[in-house]
Write an enzyme that holds these catalytic residues in place. Structure first.
Site, PDB file in Angstrom:
ATOM      1  N   SER A   9       0.848  -1.194   0.000  1.00 24.38           N
ATOM      2  CA  SER A   9       0.000   0.000   0.000  1.00 24.38           C
ATOM      3  C   SER A   9       0.879   1.238   0.000  1.00 24.38           C
ATOM      4  O   SER A   9       1.644   1.480   0.937  1.00 24.38           O
ATOM      5  CB  SER A   9      -0.890   0.024   1.240  1.00 24.38           C
ATOM      6  OG  SER A   9      -1.412   1.331   1.390  1.00 24.38           O
ATOM      7  N   HIS A  34      -1.105  -1.197  -4.298  1.00 28.64           N
ATOM      8  CA  HIS A  34      -2.404  -0.901  -3.686  1.00 28.64           C
ATOM      9  C   HIS A  34      -2.469   0.606  -3.465  1.00 28.64           C
ATOM     10  O   HIS A  34      -1.652   1.180  -2.747  1.00 28.64           O
ATOM     11  CB  HIS A  34      -2.528  -1.674  -2.376  1.00 28.64           C
ATOM     12  CG  HIS A  34      -3.840  -1.500  -1.682  1.00 28.64           C
ATOM     13  ND1 HIS A  34      -4.960  -2.231  -2.014  1.00 28.64           N
ATOM     14  CD2 HIS A  34      -4.219  -0.685  -0.664  1.00 28.64           C
ATOM     15  CE1 HIS A  34      -5.962  -1.870  -1.223  1.00 28.64           C
ATOM     16  NE2 HIS A  34      -5.543  -0.924  -0.393  1.00 28.64           N
ATOM     17  N   ASP A  36      -4.539   3.719  -2.210  1.00 31.26           N
ATOM     18  CA  ASP A  36      -5.638   4.069  -1.305  1.00 31.26           C
ATOM     19  C   ASP A  36      -6.166   5.461  -1.611  1.00 31.26           C
ATOM     20  O   ASP A  36      -5.471   6.461  -1.414  1.00 31.26           O
ATOM     21  CB  ASP A  36      -5.161   4.009   0.150  1.00 31.26           C
ATOM     22  CG  ASP A  36      -5.012   2.585   0.641  1.00 31.26           C
ATOM     23  OD1 ASP A  36      -5.975   1.809   0.502  1.00 31.26           O
ATOM     24  OD2 ASP A  36      -3.923   2.239   1.147  1.00 31.26           O
ATOM     25  N   MET A  38      -8.872   8.220  -0.606  1.00 30.01           N
ATOM     26  CA  MET A  38      -9.775   8.614   0.496  1.00 30.01           C
ATOM     27  C   MET A  38     -10.270  10.039   0.249  1.00 30.01           C
ATOM     28  O   MET A  38      -9.489  10.912  -0.126  1.00 30.01           O
ATOM     29  CB  MET A  38      -9.014   8.585   1.823  1.00 30.01           C
ATOM     30  CG  MET A  38      -8.317   7.262   2.118  1.00 30.01           C
ATOM     31  SD  MET A  38      -7.611   7.298   3.773  1.00 30.01           S
ATOM     32  CE  MET A  38      -6.660   5.763   3.748  1.00 30.01           C
ATOM     33  N   MET A 167     -11.661  -5.961   4.783  1.00 28.96           N
ATOM     34  CA  MET A 167     -10.856  -5.047   5.596  1.00 28.96           C
ATOM     35  C   MET A 167     -10.568  -5.674   6.959  1.00 28.96           C
ATOM     36  O   MET A 167     -11.487  -6.174   7.613  1.00 28.96           O
ATOM     37  CB  MET A 167     -11.585  -3.713   5.804  1.00 28.96           C
ATOM     38  CG  MET A 167     -11.706  -2.833   4.577  1.00 28.96           C
ATOM     39  SD  MET A 167     -10.131  -2.402   3.809  1.00 28.96           S
ATOM     40  CE  MET A 167      -9.333  -1.471   5.130  1.00 28.96           C
ATOM     41  N   PHE A 173      -6.712   4.811   7.858  1.00 34.04           N
ATOM     42  CA  PHE A 173      -5.332   5.108   8.250  1.00 34.04           C
ATOM     43  C   PHE A 173      -4.451   3.865   8.142  1.00 34.04           C
ATOM     44  O   PHE A 173      -4.928   2.740   8.349  1.00 34.04           O
ATOM     45  CB  PHE A 173      -5.289   5.626   9.699  1.00 34.04           C
ATOM     46  CG  PHE A 173      -6.121   6.859   9.891  1.00 34.04           C
ATOM     47  CD1 PHE A 173      -5.590   8.122   9.610  1.00 34.04           C
ATOM     48  CD2 PHE A 173      -7.449   6.770  10.272  1.00 34.04           C
ATOM     49  CE1 PHE A 173      -6.375   9.265   9.747  1.00 34.04           C
ATOM     50  CE2 PHE A 173      -8.246   7.908  10.407  1.00 34.04           C
ATOM     51  CZ  PHE A 173      -7.707   9.153  10.151  1.00 34.04           C
ATOM     52  N   GLY A 175      -1.051   1.670   9.512  1.00 32.44           N
ATOM     53  CA  GLY A 175      -0.407   1.425  10.797  1.00 32.44           C
ATOM     54  C   GLY A 175      -1.322   1.041  11.943  1.00 32.44           C
ATOM     55  O   GLY A 175      -0.937   1.142  13.105  1.00 32.44           O
ATOM     56  N   ASP A 201      -6.594  -6.375   3.968  1.00 34.03           N
ATOM     57  CA  ASP A 201      -5.973  -5.054   4.018  1.00 34.03           C
ATOM     58  C   ASP A 201      -6.115  -4.482   5.423  1.00 34.03           C
ATOM     59  O   ASP A 201      -7.233  -4.303   5.915  1.00 34.03           O
ATOM     60  CB  ASP A 201      -6.673  -4.149   2.990  1.00 34.03           C
ATOM     61  CG  ASP A 201      -6.126  -2.728   2.951  1.00 34.03           C
ATOM     62  OD1 ASP A 201      -5.048  -2.466   3.518  1.00 34.03           O
ATOM     63  OD2 ASP A 201      -6.806  -1.875   2.332  1.00 34.03           O
ATOM     64  N   GLY A 202      -4.957  -4.203   6.029  1.00 31.27           N
ATOM     65  CA  GLY A 202      -4.948  -3.556   7.329  1.00 31.27           C
ATOM     66  C   GLY A 202      -4.212  -4.377   8.367  1.00 31.27           C
ATOM     67  O   GLY A 202      -4.629  -5.475   8.721  1.00 31.27           O
TER      68      GLY A 202
HETATM   69  C1  DX5 Z   1      -6.351   1.669   5.389  1.00 27.61           C
HETATM   70  C2  DX5 Z   1      -5.885   1.370   4.003  1.00 27.61           C
HETATM   71  C3  DX5 Z   1      -4.779   0.414   3.961  1.00 27.61           C
HETATM   72  C4  DX5 Z   1      -3.520   0.862   4.670  1.00 27.61           C
HETATM   73  C5  DX5 Z   1      -2.893  -0.338   5.274  1.00 27.61           C
HETATM   74  O1  DX5 Z   1      -7.562   2.330   5.347  1.00 27.61           O
HETATM   75  O2  DX5 Z   1      -6.939   0.811   3.240  1.00 27.61           O
HETATM   76  O3  DX5 Z   1      -4.488   0.011   2.624  1.00 27.61           O
HETATM   77  O4  DX5 Z   1      -2.594   1.488   3.844  1.00 27.61           O
HETATM   78  O5  DX5 Z   1      -1.810   0.056   6.040  1.00 27.61           O
HETATM   79  P1  DX5 Z   1      -1.094  -0.953   7.037  1.00 27.61           P
HETATM   80  O6  DX5 Z   1      -0.598  -2.110   6.227  1.00 27.61           O
HETATM   81  O7  DX5 Z   1      -0.007  -0.131   7.612  1.00 27.61           O
HETATM   82  O8  DX5 Z   1      -2.125  -1.380   8.047  1.00 27.61           O
HETATM   83 ZN    ZN Z   2      -6.427  -0.084   1.304  1.00 25.43          ZN
END
Ligand code: DX5
Ligand code: ZN
Length: 245
Positions: A9, A34, A36, A38, A167, A173, A175, A201-202
């Site tokens: 990501s 990936h 993201d 938002m 998810m 966010f 991390g 993801d996450g």
């Molecule tokens: C969160 C995003 C993720 C995010 C994952 O809303 O959809 O793609 O970048 O980050 P990590 O791998 O750090 O949890």
């Molecule tokens: Zn994502």
């Protein structure tokens, strides 16, 4: 299960050098990127839009096959997913993954001022496919997989998603802490659909990949675990080996 696909990501990349960071991640063994997106409405955070994707796209070779290396996997955490399909396709998005939760309240007006019909997930998947790109559908932690049955079992392949994203954090966010509570959703989908691309993801990284792989996920997103690593190539390889075994 289908092939392992590792999708770092770029939310955890340095946005001031996004092109170079993306290229480096690909060189370190990533399969997809990936991306993201938002909008500050669907999630309480803002990233970037189609003009940035179009510029970054030039730094990474386009995939030469369906699901191929270099696929731009755009995770659309936006309130009006239908409104942006054409823009992102034109920017070089290969897979447009919208949120189920956002797909009923979609678009009244497109950026060029035209009015679009209200939509639903089935129509949106068809619309994305009509643009010649892949369609994914994402579920937030509160949403159960039963909402997908009709789509996944549709006799019309234009209405079937090419990927489901489960998810494993609340979107918004990087991390955050991995939510193992979401894995039964992955297990159930894998049991019923052996060939489905199931993305998680996450919070994924060396400490959580075993659980996700055991549950049956094959498309692995990792942001902080890859971009924050001493040895990103090693992390990418470890994620892939764990899914493969
Ligand atoms: C969160 C995003 C993720 C995010 C994952 O809303 O959809 O793609 O970048 O980050 P990590 O791998 O750090 O949890
Ligand atoms: Zn994502």
């Amino acid at each position: 299960a289908p092939n392992p696909i590792i999708a770092p990501s770029i939310l955890s990349a340095d946005f001031a050098q996004l092109g170079a960071d993306c290229k480096r991640t690909m060189d370190q063994g990533a399969d997809w990127l990936h991306v993201d997106i938002m909008d500050g409405h669907f999630v309480p955070n803002i990233t970037f839009g189609a003009p940035v994707v179009a510029k970054v796209r030039k730094h990474v070779d386009k995939p030469t096959a369906k699901y191929g290396r270099g696929t731009f996997d755009c995770h659309m955490m936006i309130a009006e997913p239908k409104k942006w399909v054409k823009e992102f396709k034109n920017a070089g998005c290969d897979l447009y993954c919208f949120h189920y939760e956002a797909a009923f309240s979609s678009a009244a007006e497109t950026p060029d001022g035209k009015t679009e019909e209200k939509t639903n997930p089935k129509e949106l998947i068809r619309y994305i496919h009509d643009q010649g790109i892949l369609a994914g559908i994402a579920l937030k932690p509160m949403t159960g997989v039963e909402v997908l049955t009709e789509l996944l079992e549709s006799p019309d392949e234009k209405e079937r998603p090419d990927m489901v994203l489960i998810m494993t954090v609340e979107p918004g966010f990087g991390g955050q802490k991995f939510m193992a509570s979401e894995l039964p959703k992955v297990q159930e989908l894998r049991k019923r659909y052996p060939e489905l691309n199931i993305e998680v993801d996450g919070g994924l990284g060396p400490g959580t990949i075993d659980q996700a792989a055991d549950a049956g996920a094959n498309v692995i997103v990792a942001g902080s675990a890859v971009f924050g690593a001493q040895d990103p190539a090693g992390v990418i390889a470890l994620l892939r080996e764990t899914v493969q075994r």
